[in-house]
Design a protein around this motif. Structure first.
Motif, PDB file in Angstrom:
ATOM      1  N   LEU A  54       0.835  -1.199   0.000  1.00 36.23           N
ATOM      2  CA  LEU A  54       0.000   0.000   0.000  1.00 36.23           C
ATOM      3  C   LEU A  54       0.868   1.246   0.000  1.00 36.23           C
ATOM      4  O   LEU A  54       1.857   1.327   0.737  1.00 36.23           O
ATOM      5  CB  LEU A  54      -0.885  -0.005   1.257  1.00 36.23           C
ATOM      6  N   GLY A  55       0.478   2.222  -0.806  1.00 33.65           N
ATOM      7  CA  GLY A  55       1.221   3.480  -0.814  1.00 33.65           C
ATOM      8  C   GLY A  55       0.811   4.331  -1.997  1.00 33.65           C
ATOM      9  O   GLY A  55       0.058   3.890  -2.873  1.00 33.65           O
ATOM     10  N   LYS A  61       5.235   0.001  -5.741  1.00 27.87           N
ATOM     11  CA  LYS A  61       4.460  -1.201  -5.388  1.00 27.87           C
ATOM     12  C   LYS A  61       4.435  -2.209  -6.533  1.00 27.87           C
ATOM     13  O   LYS A  61       4.739  -3.392  -6.347  1.00 27.87           O
ATOM     14  CB  LYS A  61       3.007  -0.824  -5.031  1.00 27.87           C
ATOM     15  N   ILE A 210      -6.689   2.242   1.368  1.00 25.97           N
ATOM     16  CA  ILE A 210      -6.331   1.916   2.750  1.00 25.97           C
ATOM     17  C   ILE A 210      -7.357   0.974   3.376  1.00 25.97           C
ATOM     18  O   ILE A 210      -7.006  -0.022   4.016  1.00 25.97           O
ATOM     19  CB  ILE A 210      -6.194   3.198   3.600  1.00 25.97           C
ATOM     20  N   VAL A 220      -0.071  -5.311   6.260  1.00 21.84           N
ATOM     21  CA  VAL A 220      -0.063  -4.240   5.273  1.00 21.84           C
ATOM     22  C   VAL A 220       1.338  -3.647   5.243  1.00 21.84           C
ATOM     23  O   VAL A 220       1.845  -3.176   6.272  1.00 21.84           O
ATOM     24  CB  VAL A 220      -1.092  -3.141   5.610  1.00 21.84           C
ATOM     25  N   VAL A 222       3.268  -0.709   4.243  1.00 27.31           N
ATOM     26  CA  VAL A 222       3.032   0.695   3.893  1.00 27.31           C
ATOM     27  C   VAL A 222       4.317   1.272   3.314  1.00 27.31           C
ATOM     28  O   VAL A 222       5.378   1.212   3.948  1.00 27.31           O
ATOM     29  CB  VAL A 222       2.594   1.509   5.124  1.00 27.31           C
ATOM     30  N   GLU A 232       6.402   1.028   7.050  1.00 24.63           N
ATOM     31  CA  GLU A 232       6.005   0.171   8.169  1.00 24.63           C
ATOM     32  C   GLU A 232       5.436  -1.146   7.648  1.00 24.63           C
ATOM     33  O   GLU A 232       4.751  -1.179   6.622  1.00 24.63           O
ATOM     34  CB  GLU A 232       4.966   0.872   9.042  1.00 24.63           C
ATOM     35  N   ILE A 259      -2.648   4.308   9.453  1.00 26.85           N
ATOM     36  CA  ILE A 259      -2.026   4.331   8.126  1.00 26.85           C
ATOM     37  C   ILE A 259      -2.184   5.701   7.478  1.00 26.85           C
ATOM     38  O   ILE A 259      -1.255   6.219   6.835  1.00 26.85           O
ATOM     39  CB  ILE A 259      -2.621   3.226   7.234  1.00 26.85           C
ATOM     40  N   ARG A 260      -3.347   6.318   7.640  1.00 23.49           N
ATOM     41  CA  ARG A 260      -3.558   7.664   7.094  1.00 23.49           C
ATOM     42  C   ARG A 260      -2.550   8.647   7.699  1.00 23.49           C
ATOM     43  O   ARG A 260      -1.976   9.488   6.996  1.00 23.49           O
ATOM     44  CB  ARG A 260      -4.984   8.132   7.377  1.00 23.49           C
ATOM     45  N   LEU A 263       0.922   8.052   6.239  1.00 27.36           N
ATOM     46  CA  LEU A 263       1.058   8.544   4.862  1.00 27.36           C
ATOM     47  C   LEU A 263       0.759  10.022   4.721  1.00 27.36           C
ATOM     48  O   LEU A 263       0.899  10.586   3.638  1.00 27.36           O
ATOM     49  CB  LEU A 263       0.123   7.745   3.939  1.00 27.36           C
TER      50      LEU A 263
END
Length: 268
Positions: A54-55, A61, A210, A220, A222, A232, A259-260, A263
Motif C-alpha cells: 500500500l502506498g 508497489k 487503505i 499491510v 506501507v 512500516e 495508516i492515514r 502517509l
C-alpha cells in the motif's frame, strides 16, 4: 494505540519463509542517468499470508510485485522463493493485472484454458477443472459465454479463475479490481478473501485503498516514495474470516487512521 503492531522486516535469509527479500534495490536507466525506484527493501512472507502493498503512486508497489514475479530483475539485493533465487517467471506464481485482458474471440472456457496451452500442459485435465474454478468465483454455467457478454466484474472473476488454472502457490495481484465500481469491488474483495482462505495460497495485493488493505490483509506493507521504501510492516490483528461487520469496529478504524497518519493523508 495498543491495537497497532508492527512486524520486523529485516529477517535473515534461509529461514522458513516462502518469499524472502533482503536489501533489494531497483533503478531504471533514463538517458545517461538512472532513477532509483526501490531502496533497501527487506520483507519476509510466510506461506498462506495475505499481504497488501500500500502506498501512493510512484512508491514502487507494482515494481516490487514484478520483481517477486520474475518479470523484472533487481539492481541489488537478494530475492528468494522457497529458498531459490528468483530468475525469471516462476510456475509457482500466478499474476493478475488491473485489466482482465480476455481474448474476445474466445469463450470463457477458451480463455481459462489459455495458460495451460501456453505452458503446453494437460488440456484434458484443465477442461475438467473449468467447472470447479467457475464455481469458486461464482460463475458456474458461464463456460460458453464470450467476454462482451459479461460485465466488468464478471470479466475480472474470469481473469481470477484463469490465474488459478495452473494452481499456483502464490497469487500476485496488481490492483485487480481498481477499475470497478465500489459495490462490485467490495463483493470481489470478499470473494478473493474466501478463495485465499479455502486454498491456503499466499496472496500479495497491490492497492491504493487503505480500507481495502486493512480489511483483507494479514499484514499491510506501507510504502513511501522518492525512492520507494517500506515505512512500516503492519500486522492486522483482526480475526478471520472477516465480514463487512469488521468495517464498523474500532480496531479496524484504528488501523485505517494509523495508516492515514503514516502517509500524511488528510486531517485526522
Amino acid at each position: 494505540m495498543n491495537t497497532i503492531v508492527s512486524q520486523r522486516t529485516d529477517h535473515a535469509l534461509g529461514t522458513n519463509y516462502q518469499i524472502e527479500i533482503q536489501k533489494v534495490y531497483k533503478s531504471f536507466s533514463k538517458g545517461e542517468s538512472s532513477v532509483n525506484v526501490l531502496q533497501n527493501i527487506n520483507l519476509s512472507i510466510e506461506k498462506g499470508e495475505f499481504i497488501s502493498l500500500l502506498g501512493p503512486s510512484g512508491c514502487g508497489k507494482s515494481t516490487l510485485l514484478k520483481l517477486i514475479g520474475g518479470l523484472l530483475d533487481q539492481s541489488n539485493g537478494q530475492l528468494m522463493i522457497d529458498s531459490e533465487s528468483v530468475k525469471g517467471p516462476n510456475k509457482k506464481i500466478g499474476f493478475m493485472f488491473q485489466k482482465a485482458v480476455l481474448l474476445p474471440w474466445r469463450t470463457v472456457e477458451g480463455n481459462l484454458i489459455l495458460p495451460v496451452e501456453v505452458a503446453k500442459g494437460d488440456i484434458h485435465k484443465a477442461k475438467n477443472r473449468i467447472g470447479e474454478l467457475l464455481e469458486l468465483v461464482g460463475l458456474k454455467g458461464y463456460e460458453k459465454y464470450y467476454p462482451k457478454e459479461l460485465s466488468g466484474g464478471m470479466q475480472q472473476r474470469i481473469s481470477l479463475a484463469r490465474t488459478l488454472m495452473n494452481n499456483p502457490d502464490i497469487l500476485l495481484l496488481d490492483e485487480p479490481f481498481g477499475a470497478l465500481d465500489e459495490f462490485t469491488r467490495e463483493a470481489l474483495n470478499f470473494s478473493l478473501m474466501d478463495i485465499a482462505e479455502q486454498s491456503g495460497k499466499t496472496v500479495i495485493l497491490v492497492t491504493h485503498n487503505i480500507s481495502e488493505a486493512v480489511l483483507m490483509s494479514d499484514r499491510v506493507i506501507v510504502m513511501g516514495i522518492n525512492p520507494g521504501h517500506i515505512l512500516e510492516d503492519l500486522k492486522i490483528d483482526i480475526a478471520k474470516p472477516r465480514t463487512d461487520q469488521v468495517l464498523a469496529t474500532k480496531k479496524y478504524a484504528d488501523y485505517v487512521i494509523h495508516i492515514r497518519e503514516l502517509l500524511g493523508v488528510g486531517r485526522v
